[in-house]
Design an enzyme around this catalytic site. Structure first.
Site, mmCIF file in Angstrom:
data_model
loop_
_atom_site.group_PDB
_atom_site.id
_atom_site.type_symbol
_atom_site.label_atom_id
_atom_site.label_comp_id
_atom_site.label_asym_id
_atom_site.label_seq_id
_atom_site.Cartn_x
_atom_site.Cartn_y
_atom_site.Cartn_z
ATOM 1 N N ASP A 33 -0.239 5.000 0.868
ATOM 2 C CA ASP A 33 -0.513 6.062 1.835
ATOM 3 C C ASP A 33 -0.232 5.633 3.266
ATOM 4 O O ASP A 33 -0.871 4.723 3.801
ATOM 5 C CB ASP A 33 -1.970 6.519 1.717
ATOM 6 C CG ASP A 33 -2.255 7.174 0.370
ATOM 7 O OD1 ASP A 33 -1.299 7.474 -0.364
ATOM 8 O OD2 ASP A 33 -3.441 7.384 0.060
ATOM 9 N N ASP A 83 0.867 -1.167 0.000
ATOM 10 C CA ASP A 83 0.000 0.000 0.000
ATOM 11 C C ASP A 83 0.915 1.232 0.000
ATOM 12 O O ASP A 83 2.081 1.146 0.381
ATOM 13 C CB ASP A 83 -0.881 -0.041 1.252
ATOM 14 C CG ASP A 83 -1.630 1.252 1.483
ATOM 15 O OD1 ASP A 83 -2.348 1.690 0.563
ATOM 16 O OD2 ASP A 83 -1.493 1.825 2.584
#
Length: 294
Positions: A50, A48
């Site tokens: 963020d 991922d």
């Protein structure tokens, strides 16, 4: 009691859009030069972005940089922020408004070209993103590359920006939200939905089938409990800078946990973490404050 037929339809539509988003992301994933011929071809790592790879929300940094360059107006992004806020408060009562809210996440790029976004993205990465990369997460990604495995980013950010970040970090490629474009010009609509939650798992499964990956030998990294579908898909999940729910879940299952935050930095990162839609709303709030102060 059975749910009303309209609500069943809405849930089915959401599932279909999530599946479409994942399949579109997998189809759009660009494999760069990193490990074109991996020595361990059946294992890979998925990160991922963020608050996992980067401090804060990438779409926030992108939107702020684009606004500074007059890519869109204050009215544009405030409209997108309002639709997202309405959607979160009201829920799924109005299907037409839900569709507007979903598409408004990237509506501010409508009418612009893919080439424009890619060119400005290069500048914005150097200006606002490069120094926000977590060194610890970057080292984990490099560890997988050194082991002869491929590494993909998996994010709700636009695929063009996700691919740029992956390339600048020397990774294999990226899976991201696919914005519809015709003849190289964005329409402002999404292909399916944002690459978020279950859609990430669909994208990884599609990529794994195409690339011959054994998911039981793969790793996945995220900060958010929203990514549990992705984390539960692989044999080696790891929580990076986790939210409270993910930390508890990971501890119960004896998953690896890495936290590169400390003190006020952890609190600040927690405030900025979010999906592409949340990032767009935050960017709108920043623009609004500046507009009032001006």
């Amino acid at each position: 009691m059975a749910a009303p037929s309209g609500r069943r339809t809405s849930r089915l539509d959401l599932q279909q859009r999530s599946t479409l988003a994942g399949e579109a992301a997998a189809a759009a994933a660009e494999v760069e030069t990193a490990l074109a011929h991996p020595s361990d071809p059946t294992a890979a790592a998925f990160f991922d972005v963020d608050n996992t790879v980067m401090q804060g929300a990438s779409i926030f940094h992108l939107a702020r940089g684009l606004h500074r360059r007059k890519f869109f107006t204050t009215r544009d992004i405030l409209g997108a922020a309002w639709k997202q806020a309405y959607f979160r408060i009201v829920g799924v009562e109005d299907p037409d408004h839900v569709a507007d809210a979903r598409n408004s996440a990237l509506a501010f790029i409508a009418g612009h070209t893919v080439a424009e976004l890619e060119d400005l993205g290069e500048e914005i990465f150097d200006e606002a993103m490069a120094h926000r990369i977590w060194p610890g997460t970057r080292a984990l990604a490099q560890m997988h590359l050194d082991q002869g495995q491929r590494v993909w980013l998996v994010t709700a950010a636009p695929i063009e920006i996700a691919t740029l970040i992956a390339r600048r970090l020397g990774l294999t490629g990226a899976l991201g939200t696919v914005a519809e474009h015709v003849d190289g010009v964005y329409t402002g609509r999404l292909v399916g939905d944002m690459l978020h939650g279950p859609a990430k798992a669909v994208a990884i499964e599609s990529l794994a089938e195409r690339e011959g990956l054994d998911l039981s030998r793969c790793s996945a990294y995220s900060d958010s409990s929203n990514d549990l579908p992705m984390l539960n898909l692989v044999g080696d999940p790891c929580a990076i800078n986790p939210d409270a729910k993910l930390r508890a879940y990971a501890r119960e299952r004896d998953w690896r946990i890495r936290d590169y935050r400390s003190g006020r930095r952890a609190a600040r990162a927690g405030l900025l973490v979010g999906s592409a839609a949340t990032g767009a709303a935050v960017a709108g709030a920043v623009v609004r404050r500046r507009h009032r102060s001006g």
